[in-house]
Motif scaffolding. Structure first.
Motif, PDB file in Angstrom:
ATOM      1  N   LYS A 130      39.439  39.729  50.728  1.00 56.47           N
ATOM      2  CA  LYS A 130      40.520  39.743  49.746  1.00 56.47           C
ATOM      3  C   LYS A 130      39.886  39.989  48.383  1.00 56.47           C
ATOM      4  O   LYS A 130      38.958  39.278  47.987  1.00 56.47           O
ATOM      5  CB  LYS A 130      41.280  38.417  49.748  1.00 56.47           C
ATOM      6  N   LEU A 131      40.363  41.016  47.686  1.00 56.75           N
ATOM      7  CA  LEU A 131      39.809  41.353  46.380  1.00 56.75           C
ATOM      8  C   LEU A 131      40.330  40.355  45.348  1.00 56.75           C
ATOM      9  O   LEU A 131      41.512  40.049  45.313  1.00 56.75           O
ATOM     10  CB  LEU A 131      40.195  42.778  45.998  1.00 56.75           C
ATOM     11  N   HIS A 132      39.426  39.847  44.513  1.00 60.54           N
ATOM     12  CA  HIS A 132      39.783  38.802  43.551  1.00 60.54           C
ATOM     13  C   HIS A 132      39.779  39.265  42.103  1.00 60.54           C
ATOM     14  O   HIS A 132      40.039  38.483  41.203  1.00 60.54           O
ATOM     15  CB  HIS A 132      38.844  37.601  43.705  1.00 60.54           C
ATOM     16  N   SER A 133      39.452  40.543  41.870  1.00 55.06           N
ATOM     17  CA  SER A 133      39.459  41.058  40.502  1.00 55.06           C
ATOM     18  C   SER A 133      39.747  42.549  40.531  1.00 55.06           C
ATOM     19  O   SER A 133      39.728  43.174  41.586  1.00 55.06           O
ATOM     20  CB  SER A 133      38.112  40.788  39.816  1.00 55.06           C
ATOM     21  N   GLY A 134      40.009  43.103  39.357  1.00 53.97           N
ATOM     22  CA  GLY A 134      40.220  44.533  39.225  1.00 53.97           C
ATOM     23  C   GLY A 134      41.656  44.943  39.485  1.00 53.97           C
ATOM     24  O   GLY A 134      42.548  44.105  39.643  1.00 53.97           O
ATOM     25  N   PRO A 135      41.884  46.239  39.537  1.00 54.38           N
ATOM     26  CA  PRO A 135      43.243  46.751  39.656  1.00 54.38           C
ATOM     27  C   PRO A 135      43.921  46.419  40.982  1.00 54.38           C
ATOM     28  O   PRO A 135      45.130  46.387  41.064  1.00 54.38           O
ATOM     29  CB  PRO A 135      43.074  48.260  39.499  1.00 54.38           C
ATOM     30  N   PHE A 136      43.155  46.187  42.022  1.00 58.73           N
ATOM     31  CA  PHE A 136      43.725  45.867  43.323  1.00 58.73           C
ATOM     32  C   PHE A 136      43.560  44.388  43.651  1.00 58.73           C
ATOM     33  O   PHE A 136      43.403  44.005  44.804  1.00 58.73           O
ATOM     34  CB  PHE A 136      43.100  46.732  44.407  1.00 58.73           C
ATOM     35  N   CYS A 137      43.619  43.560  42.618  1.00 59.73           N
ATOM     36  CA  CYS A 137      43.477  42.116  42.762  1.00 59.73           C
ATOM     37  C   CYS A 137      44.502  41.583  43.767  1.00 59.73           C
ATOM     38  O   CYS A 137      45.652  42.006  43.780  1.00 59.73           O
ATOM     39  CB  CYS A 137      43.661  41.455  41.390  1.00 59.73           C
ATOM     40  N   GLU A 138      44.070  40.669  44.602  1.00 60.39           N
ATOM     41  CA  GLU A 138      44.891  40.007  45.622  1.00 60.39           C
ATOM     42  C   GLU A 138      45.270  40.922  46.788  1.00 60.39           C
ATOM     43  O   GLU A 138      46.098  40.559  47.612  1.00 60.39           O
ATOM     44  CB  GLU A 138      46.162  39.383  45.012  1.00 60.39           C
ATOM     45  N   HIS A 191      27.666  52.582  46.987  1.00 66.44           N
ATOM     46  CA  HIS A 191      29.103  52.332  47.052  1.00 66.44           C
ATOM     47  C   HIS A 191      29.479  51.451  48.243  1.00 66.44           C
ATOM     48  O   HIS A 191      28.761  51.389  49.228  1.00 66.44           O
ATOM     49  CB  HIS A 191      29.881  53.653  47.192  1.00 66.44           C
ATOM     50  N   TYR A 192      30.634  50.847  48.094  1.00 67.26           N
ATOM     51  CA  TYR A 192      31.293  50.178  49.208  1.00 67.26           C
ATOM     52  C   TYR A 192      32.549  50.986  49.508  1.00 67.26           C
ATOM     53  O   TYR A 192      33.269  51.371  48.590  1.00 67.26           O
ATOM     54  CB  TYR A 192      31.713  48.747  48.852  1.00 67.26           C
ATOM     55  N   ILE A 193      32.806  51.230  50.755  1.00 67.41           N
ATOM     56  CA  ILE A 193      34.021  51.921  51.163  1.00 67.41           C
ATOM     57  C   ILE A 193      34.937  50.872  51.784  1.00 67.41           C
ATOM     58  O   ILE A 193      34.589  50.248  52.784  1.00 67.41           O
ATOM     59  CB  ILE A 193      33.731  53.044  52.183  1.00 67.41           C
ATOM     60  N   LEU A 194      36.111  50.670  51.149  1.00 65.29           N
ATOM     61  CA  LEU A 194      37.062  49.661  51.590  1.00 65.29           C
ATOM     62  C   LEU A 194      38.360  50.335  52.000  1.00 65.29           C
ATOM     63  O   LEU A 194      38.756  51.339  51.409  1.00 65.29           O
ATOM     64  CB  LEU A 194      37.359  48.668  50.462  1.00 65.29           C
ATOM     65  N   ILE A 195      39.028  49.774  52.982  1.00 66.05           N
ATOM     66  CA  ILE A 195      40.346  50.247  53.383  1.00 66.05           C
ATOM     67  C   ILE A 195      41.357  49.198  52.944  1.00 66.05           C
ATOM     68  O   ILE A 195      41.288  48.046  53.368  1.00 66.05           O
ATOM     69  CB  ILE A 195      40.434  50.470  54.902  1.00 66.05           C
ATOM     70  N   LEU A 196      42.271  49.600  52.033  1.00 63.63           N
ATOM     71  CA  LEU A 196      43.327  48.699  51.570  1.00 63.63           C
ATOM     72  C   LEU A 196      44.482  48.817  52.553  1.00 63.63           C
ATOM     73  O   LEU A 196      45.223  49.797  52.541  1.00 63.63           O
ATOM     74  CB  LEU A 196      43.779  49.065  50.161  1.00 63.63           C
ATOM     75  N   GLU A 197      44.623  47.811  53.396  1.00 61.34           N
ATOM     76  CA  GLU A 197      45.586  47.905  54.493  1.00 61.34           C
ATOM     77  C   GLU A 197      47.031  47.996  54.036  1.00 61.34           C
ATOM     78  O   GLU A 197      47.810  48.761  54.577  1.00 61.34           O
ATOM     79  CB  GLU A 197      45.410  46.733  55.456  1.00 61.34           C
ATOM     80  N   SER A 198      47.427  47.259  53.012  1.00 59.43           N
ATOM     81  CA  SER A 198      48.830  47.251  52.603  1.00 59.43           C
ATOM     82  C   SER A 198      49.244  48.566  51.949  1.00 59.43           C
ATOM     83  O   SER A 198      50.395  48.964  52.021  1.00 59.43           O
ATOM     84  CB  SER A 198      49.106  46.095  51.648  1.00 59.43           C
ATOM     85  N   LEU A 199      48.310  49.256  51.294  1.00 61.12           N
ATOM     86  CA  LEU A 199      48.623  50.517  50.624  1.00 61.12           C
ATOM     87  C   LEU A 199      48.238  51.730  51.463  1.00 61.12           C
ATOM     88  O   LEU A 199      48.649  52.842  51.162  1.00 61.12           O
ATOM     89  CB  LEU A 199      47.916  50.594  49.266  1.00 61.12           C
TER      90      LEU A 199
END
Length: 154
Positions: A118-126, A138-146
């Protein structure tokens, strides 16, 4: 009204959005600043965040109105239906772009590929994300909700 995703001709995103806005269609074409290398200099240019895509908020009965712009090719479909973007997702994109170029550092050294975080800071917080890949820079993350893939610089 719902937000639909419209597929445009290459390099027509901004022009198509301007034309549709003049026709009274509520459009959103997220733009970002990018530095490009010219032959003799570096130049800051504004480019679309999503190549070939713009978002239109339009009543279902007026959907064909978007084809009045010569840059629009078709609607994007998902599972056989018109792709619909939630208002919250559009607001998240707008909020992220207003934050600007501030780099967000996320330390995931203790995590492994496939972990859910769960991201805790930045534009995609929470937002919840899955770690897809970890490289040296880099880190490659998949934002599941978006449904986005996010590349975060270390």
């Amino acid at each position: 009204m719902k937000w639909y995703v419209v597929y445009t001709k290459p390099k027509w995103e901004k022009r198509a959005a301007e034309q549709l806005t003049r026709l009274g269609v509520n459009c959103y074409c997220p733009m970002i600043q990018k530095i490009v290398q010219r032959s003799d200099r570096k130049k800051k240019v504004e480019v679309p965040l999503f190549n070939h895509y713009i978002f239109v908020q339009i009543a279902e009965k007026d959907r064909n109105m978007v084809f009045l712009s010569p840059g629009v090719e078709r609607y994007l479909f998902w599972l056989g239906k018109h792709a619909i973007v939630k208002d919250k997702e559009i607001e998240t994109i707008k909020e992220w772009l207003t934050i600007g170029d501030t780099a967000t550092e996320i330390s995931v050294m203790q995590y492994q590929i496939g972990d859910k975080i769960k991201l805790h800071s930045g534009p995609f917080c929470e937002q919840n994300a899955f770690i897809k890949d970890i490289t040296k820079t880099h880190y490659i993350l998949i934002l599941e909700s978006l449904g986005y893939v996010l590349k975060v610089k270390i």
